[in-house]
Design an enzyme around this catalytic site. Sequence first.
Site, PDB file in Angstrom:
ATOM      1  CG  ASN A  90     -46.928 -55.923  -2.971  1.00  0.00           C
ATOM      2  OD1 ASN A  90     -46.598 -54.890  -3.522  1.00  0.00           O
ATOM      3  ND2 ASN A  90     -48.461 -56.004  -3.627  1.00  0.00           N
ATOM      4  CE1 TYR A 155     -49.090 -45.769  -0.514  1.00  0.00           C
ATOM      5  CE2 TYR A 155     -47.378 -44.291  -0.720  1.00  0.00           C
ATOM      6  CZ  TYR A 155     -47.840 -45.489  -1.177  1.00  0.00           C
ATOM      7  OH  TYR A 155     -47.186 -46.342  -1.975  1.00  0.00           O
ATOM      8  CB  ALA A 157     -48.195 -41.422   8.409  1.00  0.00           C
ATOM      9  CE  LYS A 159     -46.809 -48.046   0.958  1.00  0.00           C
ATOM     10  NZ  LYS A 159     -46.833 -49.555   0.821  1.00  0.00           N
TER      11      LYS A 159
HETATM   12  N1  LIG Z   1     -46.812 -48.266  -8.077  1.00  0.00           N
HETATM   13  C1  LIG Z   1     -46.151 -47.375  -7.355  1.00  0.00           C
HETATM   14  O1  LIG Z   1     -45.325 -46.565  -7.970  1.00  0.00           O
HETATM   15  C2  LIG Z   1     -45.605 -47.613  -6.136  1.00  0.00           C
HETATM   16  C3  LIG Z   1     -44.579 -46.921  -5.491  1.00  0.00           C
HETATM   17  C4  LIG Z   1     -44.150 -47.026  -4.194  1.00  0.00           C
HETATM   18  C5  LIG Z   1     -44.633 -48.087  -3.501  1.00  0.00           C
HETATM   19  N2  LIG Z   1     -45.865 -48.834  -4.050  1.00  0.00           N
HETATM   20  C6  LIG Z   1     -46.345 -49.904  -3.082  1.00  0.00           C
HETATM   21  O2  LIG Z   1     -46.257 -51.402  -3.691  1.00  0.00           O
HETATM   22  C7  LIG Z   1     -47.146 -51.851  -3.579  1.00  0.00           C
HETATM   23  C8  LIG Z   1     -48.037 -52.540  -4.513  1.00  0.00           C
HETATM   24  O3  LIG Z   1     -48.532 -51.217  -5.292  1.00  0.00           O
HETATM   25  P1  LIG Z   1     -48.915 -51.641  -6.519  1.00  0.00           P
HETATM   26  O4  LIG Z   1     -48.695 -50.225  -7.565  1.00  0.00           O
HETATM   27  O5  LIG Z   1     -48.872 -52.927  -7.286  1.00  0.00           O
HETATM   28  O6  LIG Z   1     -50.623 -51.059  -6.454  1.00  0.00           O
HETATM   29  P2  LIG Z   1     -52.102 -52.118  -7.046  1.00  0.00           P
HETATM   30  O7  LIG Z   1     -53.057 -51.204  -6.506  1.00  0.00           O
HETATM   31  O8  LIG Z   1     -51.622 -52.139  -8.515  1.00  0.00           O
HETATM   32  O9  LIG Z   1     -51.888 -53.649  -6.390  1.00  0.00           O
HETATM   33  C9  LIG Z   1     -52.232 -53.423  -4.814  1.00  0.00           C
HETATM   34  C10 LIG Z   1     -52.959 -54.845  -4.804  1.00  0.00           C
HETATM   35  O10 LIG Z   1     -53.049 -54.983  -3.273  1.00  0.00           O
HETATM   36  C11 LIG Z   1     -54.420 -55.428  -3.090  1.00  0.00           C
HETATM   37  N3  LIG Z   1     -54.924 -54.993  -1.900  1.00  0.00           N
HETATM   38  C12 LIG Z   1     -55.414 -53.782  -1.425  1.00  0.00           C
HETATM   39  N4  LIG Z   1     -55.925 -54.094  -0.354  1.00  0.00           N
HETATM   40  C13 LIG Z   1     -55.820 -55.235   0.133  1.00  0.00           C
HETATM   41  C14 LIG Z   1     -56.015 -55.774   1.277  1.00  0.00           C
HETATM   42  N5  LIG Z   1     -56.729 -55.076   2.441  1.00  0.00           N
HETATM   43  N6  LIG Z   1     -55.884 -57.121   1.640  1.00  0.00           N
HETATM   44  C15 LIG Z   1     -55.308 -57.848   0.691  1.00  0.00           C
HETATM   45  N7  LIG Z   1     -55.185 -57.261  -0.735  1.00  0.00           N
HETATM   46  C16 LIG Z   1     -55.116 -55.755  -0.776  1.00  0.00           C
HETATM   47  C17 LIG Z   1     -55.528 -54.937  -4.257  1.00  0.00           C
HETATM   48  O11 LIG Z   1     -56.529 -55.740  -4.397  1.00  0.00           O
HETATM   49  C18 LIG Z   1     -54.220 -54.908  -5.621  1.00  0.00           C
HETATM   50  O12 LIG Z   1     -54.376 -56.160  -6.023  1.00  0.00           O
HETATM   51  C19 LIG Z   1     -48.205 -51.212  -2.438  1.00  0.00           C
HETATM   52  O13 LIG Z   1     -47.821 -51.349  -1.179  1.00  0.00           O
HETATM   53  C20 LIG Z   1     -47.798 -49.927  -2.896  1.00  0.00           C
HETATM   54  O14 LIG Z   1     -47.875 -48.824  -1.906  1.00  0.00           O
HETATM   55  C21 LIG Z   1     -46.214 -48.796  -5.426  1.00  0.00           C
END
Ligand SMILES: NC(=O)c1ccc[n+]([C@@H]2O[C@H](COP(=O)([O-])OP(=O)(O)OC[C@H]3O[C@@H](n4cnc5c(N)ncnc54)[C@H](O)[C@@H]3O)[C@@H](O)[C@H]2O)c1
Length: 247
Positions: A90, A155, A157, A159
């Site tokens: 994630n 991003y 690319a 995903k």
């Molecule tokens: N929020 C959205 O609208 C959305 C939409 C589509 C996909 N996503 C995907 O869902 C996932 C979670 O997103 P979110 O919205 O909860 O983001 P967020 O930024 O709230 O949480 C992401 C977490 O990942 C941790 N993280 C970042 N880099 C890291 C690393 N190198 N090693 C370990 N941990 C790391 C961060 O510290 C954070 O706690 C991501 O992959 C994001 O791309 C989010």
Amino acid sequence: MNKLNDKVAIITGSARGIGFSIAEKLATNGATSVIIDLDQQAVDLAVQKIDDQGFRAIGFAANVTDQEQITSIFKEIYEEFDAVDILINNAGITKDGLIMKMKEDDWDSVINVNLKGTFICTQKICRFMMKKRSGVILNIASVIGLMGNAGQANYAASKGGIIAFTKSSAKEFASRNIRVNAIAPGFIQTEMTENLSQEVVDNYTAAIPLSRMGSADDVANLCLFLVSDDASYITGQTIQVDGGLIM
Ligand SMILES: NC(=O)c1ccc[n+]([C@@H]2O[C@H](COP(=O)([O-])OP(=O)(O)OC[C@H]3O[C@@H](n4cnc5c(N)ncnc54)[C@H](O)[C@@H]3O)[C@@H](O)[C@H]2O)c1
């Protein structure tokens, strides 16, 4: 009966946002959730929140791009529980910018965390799952990986790469009874999206047939289904949680 009794689930990037909701959901359904995130204090707090509700969680501060750290943590978990049943890739970041102006660093860091981090964690977990001839891996992609987005080429690319990686690993691991799927969330309310301007939020919600942003729990609900035995005949798929944004 709890769907995930006695299962051990590792969730990367789970100190907050979608990852934390997934960790909480899996723990409330009987799993031991292993929280992995960058900052020790944030990890401890997340573990405490699940513990306070009477469910099981442990945590490690680690970076998904650090092969040595990930290798040693996964080994420690396997030795303690004699299994690692579920991996949720994630952890993810954004570093938005138009291609014309994108810094090489912003390209590299997004590809490294999102795509290479998914590869590293999958590679380090699969030998334990293969030994047990059982396991479930779930990769958190994004609708942006399906449809692209101006200003998010790195991003998108990363995903899109995760979606292709999901299919390849599903094919490689199926004979060992390891399923691999992806979830493509749409526009979800978390810290990742909280700094967007009201105009951007309004434009997105106008394009979403269900007319709202999703919640982290909307994603966690699908996650629970996909990692459970209810989904035992589903592998190699990318399933959207996006209020109908793309169809
Ligand atoms: N929020 C959205 O609208 C959305 C939409 C589509 C996909 N996503 C995907 O869902 C996932 C979670 O997103 P979110 O919205 O909860 O983001 P967020 O930024 O709230 O949480 C992401 C977490 O990942 C941790 N993280 C970042 N880099 C890291 C690393 N190198 N090693 C370990 N941990 C790391 C961060 O510290 C954070 O706690 C991501 O992959 C994001 O791309 C989010």
